[in-house]
Scaffold this active site. Structure first.
Site, mmCIF file in Angstrom:
data_model
loop_
_atom_site.group_PDB
_atom_site.id
_atom_site.type_symbol
_atom_site.label_atom_id
_atom_site.label_comp_id
_atom_site.label_asym_id
_atom_site.label_seq_id
_atom_site.Cartn_x
_atom_site.Cartn_y
_atom_site.Cartn_z
ATOM 1 N N MET A 18 15.757 30.405 38.866
ATOM 2 C CA MET A 18 15.855 29.051 38.299
ATOM 3 C C MET A 18 14.758 28.178 38.893
ATOM 4 O O MET A 18 14.728 27.945 40.109
ATOM 5 C CB MET A 18 17.224 28.418 38.619
ATOM 6 C CG MET A 18 18.346 28.920 37.755
ATOM 7 S SD MET A 18 19.892 28.083 38.137
ATOM 8 C CE MET A 18 20.487 29.032 39.528
ATOM 9 N N GLU A 42 10.841 31.014 39.034
ATOM 10 C CA GLU A 42 9.639 31.616 38.454
ATOM 11 C C GLU A 42 8.389 30.994 39.080
ATOM 12 O O GLU A 42 8.261 29.774 39.122
ATOM 13 C CB GLU A 42 9.591 31.381 36.937
ATOM 14 C CG GLU A 42 8.327 31.937 36.322
ATOM 15 C CD GLU A 42 8.115 31.513 34.878
ATOM 16 O OE1 GLU A 42 8.490 30.390 34.498
ATOM 17 O OE2 GLU A 42 7.542 32.312 34.136
ATOM 18 N N GLN A 86 10.301 36.373 41.302
ATOM 19 C CA GLN A 86 10.070 36.354 39.851
ATOM 20 C C GLN A 86 8.724 35.729 39.508
ATOM 21 O O GLN A 86 8.410 34.624 39.950
ATOM 22 C CB GLN A 86 11.157 35.606 39.077
ATOM 23 C CG GLN A 86 10.976 35.927 37.587
ATOM 24 C CD GLN A 86 11.735 35.043 36.632
ATOM 25 O OE1 GLN A 86 11.633 33.831 36.696
ATOM 26 N NE2 GLN A 86 12.470 35.650 35.722
ATOM 27 N N CYS A 115 11.764 33.062 29.412
ATOM 28 C CA CYS A 115 11.773 31.600 29.497
ATOM 29 C C CYS A 115 11.071 30.986 28.285
ATOM 30 O O CYS A 115 9.887 31.245 28.053
ATOM 31 C CB CYS A 115 11.107 31.126 30.788
ATOM 32 S SG CYS A 115 11.307 29.358 30.999
ATOM 33 N N HIS A 182 19.390 38.296 29.121
ATOM 34 C CA HIS A 182 20.036 37.024 28.805
ATOM 35 C C HIS A 182 20.391 37.104 27.321
ATOM 36 O O HIS A 182 19.486 37.150 26.470
ATOM 37 C CB HIS A 182 19.069 35.868 29.118
ATOM 38 C CG HIS A 182 19.608 34.521 28.751
ATOM 39 N ND1 HIS A 182 18.863 33.381 28.784
ATOM 40 C CD2 HIS A 182 20.839 34.131 28.350
ATOM 41 C CE1 HIS A 182 19.593 32.340 28.412
ATOM 42 N NE2 HIS A 182 20.806 32.788 28.138
ATOM 43 N N GLY A 215 26.351 34.032 30.927
ATOM 44 C CA GLY A 215 27.795 33.795 30.807
ATOM 45 C C GLY A 215 28.312 32.533 31.468
ATOM 46 O O GLY A 215 29.521 32.291 31.459
HETATM 47 C C1 FNR Z 1 16.685 28.683 34.213
HETATM 48 N N1 FNR Z 1 16.367 29.940 33.693
HETATM 49 C C2 FNR Z 1 15.260 30.613 34.156
HETATM 50 N N2 FNR Z 1 15.017 31.911 33.767
HETATM 51 C C3 FNR Z 1 14.008 32.616 34.293
HETATM 52 O O1 FNR Z 1 13.841 33.791 33.967
HETATM 53 N N3 FNR Z 1 13.165 32.027 35.211
HETATM 54 C C4 FNR Z 1 13.322 30.735 35.616
HETATM 55 O O2 FNR Z 1 12.566 30.255 36.478
HETATM 56 C C5 FNR Z 1 14.372 29.980 35.049
HETATM 57 N N4 FNR Z 1 14.570 28.653 35.384
HETATM 58 C C6 FNR Z 1 15.758 28.033 35.078
HETATM 59 C C7 FNR Z 1 16.062 26.794 35.626
HETATM 60 C C8 FNR Z 1 17.291 26.199 35.400
HETATM 61 C C9 FNR Z 1 17.623 24.883 36.037
HETATM 62 C C10 FNR Z 1 18.235 26.854 34.554
HETATM 63 C C11 FNR Z 1 19.590 26.237 34.279
HETATM 64 C C12 FNR Z 1 17.919 28.066 33.962
HETATM 65 C C13 FNR Z 1 17.350 30.651 32.849
HETATM 66 C C14 FNR Z 1 18.435 31.297 33.706
HETATM 67 O O3 FNR Z 1 17.912 32.236 34.626
HETATM 68 C C15 FNR Z 1 19.475 32.007 32.826
HETATM 69 O O4 FNR Z 1 18.845 33.002 32.066
HETATM 70 C C16 FNR Z 1 20.204 31.051 31.882
HETATM 71 O O5 FNR Z 1 20.553 29.827 32.501
HETATM 72 C C17 FNR Z 1 21.482 31.706 31.339
HETATM 73 O O6 FNR Z 1 22.333 32.108 32.400
HETATM 74 P P1 FNR Z 1 23.650 31.269 32.815
HETATM 75 O O7 FNR Z 1 23.205 29.882 33.160
HETATM 76 O O8 FNR Z 1 24.546 31.248 31.606
HETATM 77 O O9 FNR Z 1 24.244 32.024 33.968
#
Ligand code: FNR
Length: 339
Positions: A18, A42, A86, A115, A182, A215
């Site tokens: 995240m 990332e 990542q 993303c 995802h 989820g």
């Molecule tokens: C993300 N997500 C995300 N995915 C990824 O591959 N690299 C990243 O840097 C990020 N950054 C990120 C920041 C924030 C604040 C959020 C809320 C989400 C997506 C995340 O890893 C995930 O795939 C989705 O949020 C869905 O999973 P959850 O939230 O349902 O558990």
């Protein structure tokens, strides 16, 4: 079977990558509460390639520092063997340069292929890779051949089950250790329902571990839901983003902790590892969610420095003691003696 010491992605629960949230304090918090594996935010290959690896004796960390002195990635002994780096990349050669730079300090390297945000898709990175499977293959093969730690990737699903299955099978052929899925399409928002059937199909189509993701909103509210998500998705492993960002004690087998406790535990790591105050505040505000306008939320919002944030949460004593300890180490380092 994975070789001894090599991170296995089978039957694990992971903190998802995240941006801004997945910095060192949050990763340590997730580990404290029971996460098996923690992904960093990332980090873009072009920026990382310019970083210098610096051993920080005062904080006892390894820092990857940009030319403007910003710490892009900080890691420490506690997460060694469990932290996944990542990367955002669209270039096999550059990806390998960065992979080799971080290889000694991380347990695995993940490539972001899911993303949909502009900063990630520009230049063909993130979800843009999903429409270029040849590029996906080139990047993953290059990394698998070029470093000795596991390589993984994180994807979103494609418009049909068949396309999604073909993609994960093609990814498996590159020699990656696992693939996180995802269960949403590139253009779907996080509030859209999850396509569990796509994760099931992916999990049934490959023999490497599939890590189910997506989820947090409907399926995973408490620790016991993690097992249900694993079972119903048919995946080997589970990865949580938002549920962990809101309250990282979701990883705790013993049940959730009150938000105030989680915020304090988080802040202690942030203070100990000298996390940037803006980042600390951002993460605390994400935890507060709809309580951001509560008296505590207002105090956190008004704070500008780590000292002020500590005061807002009643941790000023811990803050001061930690500063004193770190200063003593700095002084000892300058005088050449032991701390
Ligand atoms: C993300 N997500 C995300 N995915 C990824 O591959 N690299 C990243 O840097 C990020 N950054 C990120 C920041 C924030 C604040 C959020 C809320 C989400 C997506 C995340 O890893 C995930 O795939 C989705 O949020 C869905 O999973 P959850 O939230 O349902 O558990």
């Amino acid at each position: 079977m994975a070789a001894a010491g090599r991170l296995s992605f089978s039957n694990i629960t992971a903190l998802a990558p995240m941006v801004r949230v997945g910095t060192l304090p949050m990763r340590l918090l997730a580990l404290d509460y029971g996460a098996d594996v923690v992904y960093c935010e990332e980090l873009i290959d072009i920026k990382m390639a310019k970083c210098q690896r610096v051993v920080n004796d005062v904080l006892e960390t390894v820092d990857f520092v940009a030319p403007d002195e910003r710490v892009m990635f900080r890691t420490c002994e506690r997460e060694k063997g469990r932290v996944v780096f990542q990367m955002g990349t669209a270039d096999p050669e550059r990806a390998l340069v960065v992979a080799r730079l971080v290889e000694p300090d991380v347990a695995a390297i993940d490539v972001n292929m899911g993303c949909p945000k502009e900063y990630s898709t520009k230049g063909g990175m993130g979800a843009a890779l999903l429409s270029d499977p040849d590029k996906i293959e080139a990047i993953l093969r290059k990394l698998v051949a070029g470093v000795s730690i596991p390589i993984t990737c994180k994807i979103r699903i494609l418009p049909s089950l068949d396309e999604t299955v073909s993609l994960v099978q093609r990814i498996e052929q590159t020699g990656v250790a696992a693939v996180a899925v995802h269960g949403r399409l590139k253009d779907e928002r996080p509030r859209h329902p999850l396509h569990l059937d796509y994760i099931q199909a992916a999990a049934g189509a490959v023999s490497i571990p599939v890590i189910a993701n997506g989820g947090s909103l409907d399926l995973v509210k408490t620790n016991k839901d993690i097992e249900d998500f694993r079972r119903t998705s048919g995946a080997s492993s589970v990865m949580l983003a938002r549920a962990a960002m809101w309250n990282a004690s979701v990883f705790r087998a013993g049940g959730p902790l009150p938000l105030e406790t989680v915020m304090e535990d988080y802040l202690k790591h942030a203070i100990r590892y000298n996390n940037h105050a803006f980042n600390t505040k951002y993460c605390l505000c994400q935890m507060l969610r709809d309580k951001v306008e509560s008296p505590l939320g207002r105090r956190v919002q008004a704070a500008q420095t780590s000292a002020e944030i500590s005061e807002a949460l009643g941790l000023q004593e811990f803050y001061q003691q930690t500063q004193d300890k770190l200063q003593a180490r700095r002084d000892a380092a300058h005088s050449g003696g032991a701390p």
